[in-house]
Design a protein around this motif. Sequence first.
Motif, PDB file in Angstrom:
ATOM      1  N   ASN A  46      73.005  -5.103 -45.558  1.00 33.80           N
ATOM      2  CA  ASN A  46      73.608  -4.363 -46.662  1.00 33.80           C
ATOM      3  C   ASN A  46      75.053  -4.834 -46.792  1.00 33.80           C
ATOM      4  OD1 ASN A  46      74.326  -2.654 -48.631  1.00 33.80           O
ATOM      5  ND2 ASN A  46      73.967  -0.766 -47.496  1.00 33.80           N
ATOM      6  N   SER A  47      75.348  -5.583 -47.857  1.00 31.64           N
ATOM      7  CA  SER A  47      76.693  -6.130 -48.029  1.00 31.64           C
ATOM      8  C   SER A  47      77.560  -5.253 -48.928  1.00 31.64           C
ATOM      9  CB  SER A  47      76.611  -7.540 -48.622  1.00 31.64           C
ATOM     10  OG  SER A  47      75.976  -7.497 -49.877  1.00 31.64           O
ATOM     11  N   THR A  48      76.990  -4.188 -49.468  1.00 33.88           N
ATOM     12  CA  THR A  48      77.792  -3.282 -50.298  1.00 33.88           C
ATOM     13  C   THR A  48      78.403  -2.208 -49.416  1.00 33.88           C
ATOM     14  OG1 THR A  48      75.917  -1.883 -50.773  1.00 33.88           O
ATOM     15  CG2 THR A  48      76.336  -3.680 -52.300  1.00 33.88           C
ATOM     16  N   SER A  49      79.553  -1.776 -49.730  1.00 33.97           N
ATOM     17  CA  SER A  49      80.197  -0.728 -48.936  1.00 33.97           C
ATOM     18  C   SER A  49      80.329   0.512 -49.802  1.00 33.97           C
ATOM     19  CB  SER A  49      81.555  -1.190 -48.420  1.00 33.97           C
ATOM     20  OG  SER A  49      82.391  -1.495 -49.509  1.00 33.97           O
ATOM     21  N   ALA A  50      79.964   1.624 -49.205  1.00 35.34           N
ATOM     22  CA  ALA A  50      80.098   2.889 -49.917  1.00 35.34           C
ATOM     23  C   ALA A  50      81.487   3.443 -49.651  1.00 35.34           C
ATOM     24  CB  ALA A  50      79.030   3.877 -49.442  1.00 35.34           C
ATOM     25  N   GLN A  51      82.238   3.712 -50.719  1.00 31.15           N
ATOM     26  CA  GLN A  51      83.597   4.217 -50.533  1.00 31.15           C
ATOM     27  C   GLN A  51      83.729   5.613 -51.062  1.00 31.15           C
ATOM     28  OE1 GLN A  51      86.290   1.404 -52.209  1.00 31.15           O
ATOM     29  NE2 GLN A  51      85.807  -0.122 -50.669  1.00 31.15           N
TER      30      GLN A  51
END
Length: 51
Positions: A46-51
């Motif tokens: 998972n290369s997306t980061s939840a901010q």
Amino acid sequence: MAEIKIEKKKPIWPWIVALLIIAGLIYYVFVNDHETHSENSVEIENSTSAQ
């Protein structure tokens, strides 16, 4: 004098051989099915980061 009919016992070994073959086929299907899933499994990062 009366006749007494004596029936010979039917052999049981054909049933044993048939059960062993069926058990072998079932084992082969489950083992082969398990291996195909593990070979095709690819971990996706998972290369997306939840901010």
